[in-house]
Design an enzyme around this catalytic site. Structure first.
Site, PDB file in Angstrom:
ATOM      1  N   GLU A  79       0.839  -1.193   0.000  1.00 42.51           N
ATOM      2  CA  GLU A  79       0.000   0.000   0.000  1.00 42.51           C
ATOM      3  C   GLU A  79       0.882   1.254   0.000  1.00 42.51           C
ATOM      4  O   GLU A  79       1.899   1.319   0.688  1.00 42.51           O
ATOM      5  CB  GLU A  79      -0.871  -0.028   1.251  1.00 42.51           C
ATOM      6  CG  GLU A  79      -1.752   1.181   1.482  1.00 42.51           C
ATOM      7  CD  GLU A  79      -2.521   1.092   2.793  1.00 42.51           C
ATOM      8  OE1 GLU A  79      -3.510   1.839   2.952  1.00 42.51           O
ATOM      9  OE2 GLU A  79      -2.155   0.262   3.669  1.00 42.51           O
ATOM     10  N   LYS A  91      -9.569   2.678  -2.075  1.00 44.98           N
ATOM     11  CA  LYS A  91      -9.845   2.060  -0.778  1.00 44.98           C
ATOM     12  C   LYS A  91     -11.194   2.517  -0.218  1.00 44.98           C
ATOM     13  O   LYS A  91     -11.448   3.707  -0.063  1.00 44.98           O
ATOM     14  CB  LYS A  91      -8.717   2.400   0.187  1.00 44.98           C
ATOM     15  CG  LYS A  91      -8.734   1.653   1.509  1.00 44.98           C
ATOM     16  CD  LYS A  91      -7.471   1.984   2.288  1.00 44.98           C
ATOM     17  CE  LYS A  91      -7.375   1.264   3.609  1.00 44.98           C
ATOM     18  NZ  LYS A  91      -6.115   1.637   4.332  1.00 44.98           N
ATOM     19  N   CYS A 117      -5.355  -3.095   2.660  1.00 40.92           N
ATOM     20  CA  CYS A 117      -5.101  -3.030   4.101  1.00 40.92           C
ATOM     21  C   CYS A 117      -6.337  -3.289   4.962  1.00 40.92           C
ATOM     22  O   CYS A 117      -6.731  -4.430   5.172  1.00 40.92           O
ATOM     23  CB  CYS A 117      -4.446  -1.691   4.438  1.00 40.92           C
ATOM     24  SG  CYS A 117      -3.645  -1.662   6.070  1.00 40.92           S
TER      25      CYS A 117
END
Length: 290
Positions: free
Chosen positions: A42, A112, A146
């Site tokens: 990330e 995200k 994540c």
């Protein structure tokens, strides 16, 4: 068989050119190892530990920006595909994004969706696109980032859409040791997919990162596990036929499982009802975009 390599590496916050050159060098090394698909952590291009939206915006760039041009050129040279994290600038908006690029250009990207109140995720905009499947050679790839790992719905949507592999570029800091390998094993097993969680190492803005990248097979077996503090390559061979056969037969006719076909979605409505819970972003007065 498809050769997957996860690059567990250090990242320098705000030093995009340095990080880019490191990624290009890793791509060359991965190509020498026969990689078909390479996954970076990330925010591998930009770093993560920004203390303001303005500082993050200075390092952000469009999806079709100079970094992606160089990454695409490298993919063309080495004949492979890769996934890498960066901060995407879209007019006045900024997203924690993962791009998938290859010899044919940009294959797709993911913004995200689930944002914790930590690092740059305190300041970026919420992802505004649905989960999608990208094609890498004959491999169907879904991308999470994540914190998405903590929401099983994110992986399940990708599995239902036909993912063979879920790629999770991540930045697990100290304190997130509970995220690996247990949840990675579970997401792989419950969806019968390959799952590749590729973390970073090193320190940034006073935060230490724990490494321990993990790639699991469709049965939940650990195929590769990274150390806590070393740059290294996690190498795995992927057989796409395994995740595409969802039925698990322990004993034919008396012990068979199919976690896709055995779902009962008519009972899952409470999971998709909107909620009115206050997020940390709400408490600190940071608006949520839709």
């Amino acid at each position: 068989m498809i050769k997957l390599i996860g690059v567990q590496c250090d990242v320098s916050q705000g030093n995009c050119e340095q990080n880019l050159q490191a990624m290009l060098a890793h791509l060359e090394a991965a190509a020498e190892r026969g990689a078909d698909l390479v996954i970076f952590p990330e925010c591998a291009l930009t770093g993560y530990g920004f203390e303001s939206r303005e500082a993050a915006m200075e390092c952000a760039e469009p999806l079709e920006g100079p970094a992606s041009e160089q990454m695409i050129a490298a993919c063309q040279k080495f004949q492979l595909n890769c996934i890498y994290g960066f901060l995407e600038k879209d007019d006045e908006r900024i997203f924690n994004c993962a791009a998938m690029v290859g010899p044919d250009g940009i294959l797709g990207s993911y913004r995200k969706i689930h944002l914790p109140y930590v690092g740059v995720d305190r300041f970026v905009d919420y992802g505004d696109r649905p989960f999608e499947i990208q094609e890498s050679a004959s491999l169907r790839v879904g991308i999470n980032i994540c914190y998405d790992l903590a929401f099983p719905e994110a992986s399940r949507v990708l599995a239902v859409a036909g993912a063979d592999l879920i790629a999770l570029p991540t930045n697990w800091p100290r304190g997130a040791e509970c995220m690996t390998p247990g949840p990675v094993i579970t997401r792989a097993m419950e969806n019968k997919v390959y799952y590749a969680a590729i973390n970073r190492i090193g320190e940034e803005a006073g935060t230490s990162y724990i490494g321990q990248s993990c790639i699991c097979g469709p049965g939940g077996e650990i195929l590769a596990m990274g150390s806590a503090d070393q740059e290294e390559y996690l190498e795995v061979e992927i057989d796409v036929e395994i995740p595409r056969q969802k039925r698990v037969i322990r004993k034919k006719g008396s012990f068979e499982l199919d976690r896709m076909a055995d779902r009962r979605p008519e009972f899952y409505q409470p999971l998709i009802n909107p909620h009115v819970l206050e997020t940390p972003r709400d408490r600190y007065g940071i608006s949520q975009t839709e």
